[in-house]
Write a protein that holds these residues in place. Structure first.
Motif, PDB file in Angstrom:
ATOM      1  N   ASP A  11      32.221  30.953  34.883  1.00  0.00           N
ATOM      2  CA  ASP A  11      32.651  29.910  35.813  1.00  0.00           C
ATOM      3  C   ASP A  11      34.090  29.462  35.560  1.00  0.00           C
ATOM      4  OD1 ASP A  11      30.174  29.984  36.995  1.00  0.00           O
ATOM      5  OD2 ASP A  11      29.372  28.274  35.871  1.00  0.00           O
ATOM      6  N   SER A  12      34.571  29.625  34.317  1.00  0.00           N
ATOM      7  CA  SER A  12      35.931  29.183  33.982  1.00  0.00           C
ATOM      8  C   SER A  12      37.004  30.193  34.358  1.00  0.00           C
ATOM      9  CB  SER A  12      36.026  28.896  32.474  1.00  0.00           C
ATOM     10  OG  SER A  12      36.036  30.107  31.719  1.00  0.00           O
ATOM     11  N   VAL A  13      36.581  31.420  34.709  1.00  0.00           N
ATOM     12  CA  VAL A  13      37.530  32.491  35.034  1.00  0.00           C
ATOM     13  C   VAL A  13      37.671  32.612  36.549  1.00  0.00           C
ATOM     14  CG1 VAL A  13      37.994  34.968  34.849  1.00  0.00           C
ATOM     15  CG2 VAL A  13      36.906  33.762  32.945  1.00  0.00           C
ATOM     16  N   PRO A  14      38.910  32.564  37.079  1.00  0.00           N
ATOM     17  CA  PRO A  14      39.097  32.812  38.516  1.00  0.00           C
ATOM     18  C   PRO A  14      38.506  34.164  38.893  1.00  0.00           C
ATOM     19  CG  PRO A  14      41.132  32.001  37.521  1.00  0.00           C
ATOM     20  CD  PRO A  14      40.188  32.296  36.386  1.00  0.00           C
ATOM     21  N   GLN A  15      37.552  34.181  39.830  1.00  0.00           N
ATOM     22  CA  GLN A  15      36.768  35.389  40.090  1.00  0.00           C
ATOM     23  C   GLN A  15      37.388  36.359  41.084  1.00  0.00           C
ATOM     24  OE1 GLN A  15      33.738  36.663  38.647  1.00  0.00           O
ATOM     25  NE2 GLN A  15      34.545  35.259  37.089  1.00  0.00           N
ATOM     26  N   GLY A  17      41.434  37.943  42.419  1.00  0.00           N
ATOM     27  CA  GLY A  17      42.870  37.898  42.185  1.00  0.00           C
ATOM     28  C   GLY A  17      43.471  39.177  41.652  1.00  0.00           C
ATOM     29  N   PHE A  18      42.644  40.158  41.267  1.00  0.00           N
ATOM     30  CA  PHE A  18      43.170  41.428  40.763  1.00  0.00           C
ATOM     31  C   PHE A  18      42.337  42.558  41.352  1.00  0.00           C
ATOM     32  CE2 PHE A  18      43.747  44.705  37.359  1.00  0.00           C
ATOM     33  CZ  PHE A  18      45.122  44.837  37.472  1.00  0.00           C
ATOM     34  N   PHE A  19      42.789  43.071  42.493  1.00  0.00           N
ATOM     35  CA  PHE A  19      42.077  44.138  43.208  1.00  0.00           C
ATOM     36  C   PHE A  19      40.621  43.760  43.479  1.00  0.00           C
ATOM     37  CE2 PHE A  19      45.474  46.466  40.925  1.00  0.00           C
ATOM     38  CZ  PHE A  19      46.116  47.038  42.017  1.00  0.00           C
ATOM     39  N   GLY A  20      40.406  42.495  43.859  1.00  0.00           N
ATOM     40  CA  GLY A  20      39.061  42.026  44.177  1.00  0.00           C
ATOM     41  C   GLY A  20      38.221  41.718  42.963  1.00  0.00           C
ATOM     42  N   HIS A  21      38.832  41.721  41.780  1.00  0.00           N
ATOM     43  CA  HIS A  21      38.131  41.458  40.533  1.00  0.00           C
ATOM     44  C   HIS A  21      38.624  40.148  39.926  1.00  0.00           C
ATOM     45  CE1 HIS A  21      35.928  45.318  39.887  1.00  0.00           C
ATOM     46  NE2 HIS A  21      36.805  45.729  40.787  1.00  0.00           N
ATOM     47  N   PRO A  22      37.941  39.637  38.893  1.00  0.00           N
ATOM     48  CA  PRO A  22      38.401  38.405  38.247  1.00  0.00           C
ATOM     49  C   PRO A  22      39.854  38.508  37.793  1.00  0.00           C
ATOM     50  CG  PRO A  22      36.214  38.969  37.459  1.00  0.00           C
ATOM     51  CD  PRO A  22      36.672  40.119  38.303  1.00  0.00           C
ATOM     52  N   LYS A  23      40.557  37.375  37.879  1.00  0.00           N
ATOM     53  CA  LYS A  23      41.982  37.352  37.554  1.00  0.00           C
ATOM     54  C   LYS A  23      42.242  37.741  36.105  1.00  0.00           C
ATOM     55  CE  LYS A  23      45.803  34.598  39.336  1.00  0.00           C
ATOM     56  NZ  LYS A  23      46.181  33.276  39.892  1.00  0.00           N
ATOM     57  N   ASN A 138      37.422  44.026  20.617  1.00  0.00           N
ATOM     58  CA  ASN A 138      37.331  42.662  21.124  1.00  0.00           C
ATOM     59  C   ASN A 138      37.960  42.491  22.498  1.00  0.00           C
ATOM     60  OD1 ASN A 138      35.913  41.443  18.896  1.00  0.00           O
ATOM     61  ND2 ASN A 138      37.738  41.822  17.694  1.00  0.00           N
ATOM     62  N   VAL A 139      39.005  43.252  22.801  1.00  0.00           N
ATOM     63  CA  VAL A 139      39.574  43.146  24.146  1.00  0.00           C
ATOM     64  C   VAL A 139      38.579  43.696  25.170  1.00  0.00           C
ATOM     65  CG1 VAL A 139      40.810  45.370  24.173  1.00  0.00           C
ATOM     66  CG2 VAL A 139      41.704  43.439  25.482  1.00  0.00           C
ATOM     67  N   SER A 140      37.802  44.725  24.780  1.00  0.00           N
ATOM     68  CA  SER A 140      36.780  45.255  25.683  1.00  0.00           C
ATOM     69  C   SER A 140      35.629  44.263  25.854  1.00  0.00           C
ATOM     70  CB  SER A 140      36.227  46.583  25.130  1.00  0.00           C
ATOM     71  OG  SER A 140      37.241  47.555  25.039  1.00  0.00           O
ATOM     72  N   SER A 141      35.294  43.540  24.780  1.00  0.00           N
ATOM     73  CA  SER A 141      34.237  42.526  24.873  1.00  0.00           C
ATOM     74  C   SER A 141      34.623  41.406  25.835  1.00  0.00           C
ATOM     75  CB  SER A 141      33.948  41.932  23.489  1.00  0.00           C
ATOM     76  OG  SER A 141      33.330  42.886  22.661  1.00  0.00           O
ATOM     77  N   VAL A 142      35.896  41.037  25.836  1.00  0.00           N
ATOM     78  CA  VAL A 142      36.355  39.983  26.752  1.00  0.00           C
ATOM     79  C   VAL A 142      36.214  40.439  28.205  1.00  0.00           C
ATOM     80  CG1 VAL A 142      38.251  38.442  27.391  1.00  0.00           C
ATOM     81  CG2 VAL A 142      37.946  39.089  25.012  1.00  0.00           C
ATOM     82  N   VAL A 143      36.439  41.726  28.463  1.00  0.00           N
ATOM     83  CA  VAL A 143      36.219  42.251  29.820  1.00  0.00           C
ATOM     84  C   VAL A 143      34.775  41.994  30.243  1.00  0.00           C
ATOM     85  CG1 VAL A 143      36.188  44.308  31.292  1.00  0.00           C
ATOM     86  CG2 VAL A 143      37.993  44.028  29.595  1.00  0.00           C
ATOM     87  N   GLY A 144      33.827  42.242  29.343  1.00  0.00           N
ATOM     88  CA  GLY A 144      32.430  41.987  29.655  1.00  0.00           C
ATOM     89  C   GLY A 144      32.141  40.524  29.902  1.00  0.00           C
ATOM     90  N   GLU A 145      32.874  39.609  29.241  1.00  0.00           N
ATOM     91  CA  GLU A 145      32.633  38.178  29.381  1.00  0.00           C
ATOM     92  C   GLU A 145      33.050  37.620  30.740  1.00  0.00           C
ATOM     93  OE1 GLU A 145      33.995  35.597  26.284  1.00  0.00           O
ATOM     94  OE2 GLU A 145      33.484  37.010  24.697  1.00  0.00           O
ATOM     95  N   ILE A 146      34.006  38.235  31.398  1.00  0.00           N
ATOM     96  CA  ILE A 146      34.518  37.650  32.648  1.00  0.00           C
ATOM     97  C   ILE A 146      33.651  37.988  33.865  1.00  0.00           C
ATOM     98  CG2 ILE A 146      36.884  37.638  31.764  1.00  0.00           C
ATOM     99  CD1 ILE A 146      37.528  40.029  33.500  1.00  0.00           C
ATOM    100  N   TYR A 147      32.621  38.829  33.661  1.00  0.00           N
ATOM    101  CA  TYR A 147      31.669  39.161  34.723  1.00  0.00           C
ATOM    102  C   TYR A 147      30.290  38.627  34.356  1.00  0.00           C
ATOM    103  CZ  TYR A 147      35.060  42.677  36.346  1.00  0.00           C
ATOM    104  OH  TYR A 147      36.184  43.313  36.797  1.00  0.00           O
ATOM    105  N   SER A 148      29.539  38.173  35.351  1.00  0.00           N
ATOM    106  CA  SER A 148      28.141  37.833  35.114  1.00  0.00           C
ATOM    107  C   SER A 148      27.334  39.131  35.004  1.00  0.00           C
ATOM    108  CB  SER A 148      27.586  36.971  36.250  1.00  0.00           C
ATOM    109  OG  SER A 148      27.478  37.734  37.444  1.00  0.00           O
ATOM    110  N   MET A 149      26.167  39.064  34.376  1.00  0.00           N
ATOM    111  CA  MET A 149      25.345  40.259  34.181  1.00  0.00           C
ATOM    112  C   MET A 149      24.912  40.881  35.506  1.00  0.00           C
ATOM    113  SD  MET A 149      25.055  41.004  30.973  1.00  0.00           S
ATOM    114  CE  MET A 149      23.567  41.997  30.809  1.00  0.00           C
ATOM    115  N   GLU A 150      24.797  40.052  36.555  1.00  0.00           N
ATOM    116  CA  GLU A 150      24.316  40.539  37.848  1.00  0.00           C
ATOM    117  C   GLU A 150      25.452  41.031  38.754  1.00  0.00           C
ATOM    118  OE1 GLU A 150      23.638  37.402  36.691  1.00  0.00           O
ATOM    119  OE2 GLU A 150      21.721  37.980  35.775  1.00  0.00           O
ATOM    120  N   ASP A 151      26.696  40.920  38.308  1.00  0.00           N
ATOM    121  CA  ASP A 151      27.847  41.256  39.140  1.00  0.00           C
ATOM    122  C   ASP A 151      27.942  42.771  39.326  1.00  0.00           C
ATOM    123  OD1 ASP A 151      30.343  41.504  40.378  1.00  0.00           O
ATOM    124  OD2 ASP A 151      31.186  39.816  39.252  1.00  0.00           O
TER     125      ASP A 151
END
Length: 496
Positions: A11-15, A17-23, A138-151
């Motif tokens: 919810d804290s990440v702009p969803q 803004g980058f090719f239709g993906h979270p900013k 860890n940078v790859s883990s952050v990619v996983g954090e910006i999406y919900s599991m159902e996205d």
């Protein structure tokens, strides 16, 4: 990390803004772009720097030893991700781990850029190993954090992220490979500048684009645990220093014994991690089932990377010594072939991302994608043995054979690597999220630890047997994995 915190981060990440993906994908894309520019620019010329004569600006090591050191270095880079993942999960959070890792990598490349001895070379390797261990998983883990599991954008997002990795990896060997004709150290200096730019991008854009992603420590140490853990770390470091001080003068710690030790660790550490996570009271019954499903995927990844990672050792030497590099007075740098793999990924990654999105629920399952990846990896090695079959091992080979081999292995990589990153974030136990991503990268560590032994058997005389045996083993494993894919899918408990 709880489901509440996961949703709070999303919810804290702009969803958009980058090719239709979270900013936040913008920040992570370009941070990893510059880190990979740095890493692959250095790696493209590293094996040549090791085995070229001192008169040509190299270290003058034996070629077989250079291959083994290169493989061990690659293994330790990914093995150190366990430490980086643990520190992120329990102490730092993934964002701080990425930043500190970038600092260490930059200084490692700066040390390489300064002409020095073999001892200086190993100091730079230690810095880069530790830094990559902090940053890469860890940078790859952050990619996983910006999406919900159902996205449904999740797999496509990882494919775009993977394209950023390979864009940096494509450009850098072209630059460092050309510069290395004049000076290897200047090429390493360019790698240091690349990491510095990556750090700037991360620091200047993370607050606006990433929100809370990377800031929440998933499973923080209690004050009592913190004291105990750091005391243990301190004692371990002292004991290691004492052992090194004793075994090196005694002739017990040699290149050969160290290579064997890393080989044992490459297999032993992931085994221990699987057991620890499976038996942890913080792992639920459903998460245990998913861990069982993850084991054959991990083994398949080891086989795949054992082939793919020889692009920087055996195939690098093949490009240097077995390939026709002169055309109409123009000389190709052998390091340029290191750009082929990322070039094909840049071209094909959007196609694969679109293809998986288009297929939707009709796309192959995760185990099936892995089996296809293994099939292509095996074929890439069978292709490269054909020039020796038709023309012998004494004549120079048309470079198009190498181009074809790299192209085929990329088809396999796009079926396995981005899918593996995404699957890891889905199958990871909640209490071990960053550490499971580190475990994924341990598949590469295990592969390169095995390669450190395998590369000793390569020579022009054994070329056909070498490529044929390894390529054939990959194809056999591909068939076995495909047969058992439905069973593995059942253990995933709804994850696709």
């Amino acid at each position: 990390m709880s489901d509440f915190n996961k949703q709070k981060i999303v919810d804290s990440v702009p969803q958009t803004g980058f090719f239709g993906h979270p900013k936040g994908l913008f920040t992570l894309f370009f941070t990893e772009f510059w880190e990979r520019f740095s890493y692959y620019g250095m790696r493209a010329i590293l094996v040549f720097y090791m085995y070229y004569e001192v008169s040509k600006g190299g270290l003058g090591l034996d070629e077989s030893l250079a291959f083994s050191i290169m493989s061990i270095y690659g293994s330790l880079v990914y093995m150190s991700g366990i430490i980086g993942g643990w520190l992120a999960d329990r102490v730092l959070g993934t964002s701080k781990a990425v930043f500190y890792g970038g600092i260490l990598i930059m200084f490692g490349h700066i040390v390489l850029a300064i002409p020095g001895s073999l001892a200086t070379f190993f100091i730079s390797m230690v810095l880069i190993v530790l830094g990559t261990g902090l940053l890469k998983p860890n940078v790859s883990s952050v990619v996983g954090e910006i999406y919900s599991m159902e996205d449904n954008r999740r797999d496509a997002g990882f494919s775009i992220f993977y394209m950023g990795i390979n864009l940096g990896a494509f450009i850098s060997p072209l630059i460092t490979g050309e510069v290395a004709k004049t000076s290897f150290h200047l090429g390493f200096g360019i790698a240091a500048v690349g990491m510095f730019v990556g750090l700037l991008v991360f620091m200047l854009t993370k607050k606006k684009n990433l929100g809370l992603a990377g800031t929440i420590v998933a499973n923080p140490l209690s004050p009592t645990e913190r004291k105990k853990v750091f005391t243990t770390f301190g004692i371990a470091l002292v004991l290691i220093a004492i052992l090194v001080a004793i075994t090196i003068p005694a002739g017990l710690l040699t290149f050969e014994s160290f290579i064997a030790l890393v080989g044992i660790l490459g297999i032993g550490i992931p085994t221990a991690y699987f057991i620890t996570m499976y038996r942890s009271p913080k792992t639920t019954a459903e998460e245990r089932s998913r861990l069982i499903a993850y084991i054959p995927l991990f083994i398949a990844a080891v086989m795949f990377w054992a082939i793919q990672e020889q692009g920087s050792t055996i195939l690098a030497s093949y490009a240097d010594k077995r390939t026709q590099l002169e055309f109409a007075g123009f000389s190709i740098s052998p390091a340029w072939f290191q750009s082929l793999n990322p070039l094909f990924i840049i071209v094909l990654a959007p196609v694969f991302a679109w293809f998986w999105m288009k297929l939707g629920k009709r796309q192959p399952t995760i185990p099936q994608k892995f089996s296809i990846g293994l099939l292509f990896a095996g074929l890439s090695f069978l292709v490269i043995l054909l020039p020796a079959y038709f023309g012998g091992t004494d004549s120079l080979v048309n470079p198009l054979w190498l181009v074809l081999s790299y192209f085929i292995v990329v088809l396999g990589e796009l079926c396995l690597s981005p899918v593996g990153l995404s699957a890891t974030t889905k199958l990871a136990p909640a209490a071990f999220s960053a550490q499971t991503m580190s475990l994924w990268f341990l598949s590469n560590a295990a592969a390169q630890a095995i390669n450190a032994q395998l590369v000793k058997f390569y020579s022009p005389a054994t070329e056909m047997v070498y490529f044929g045996m390894i390529g054939g083993a990959s194809i056999v494993l591909s068939i076995i994995l495909f047969i058992f894919a439905p069973k593995i899918q059942g253990f995933m408990k709804g994850v696709r």
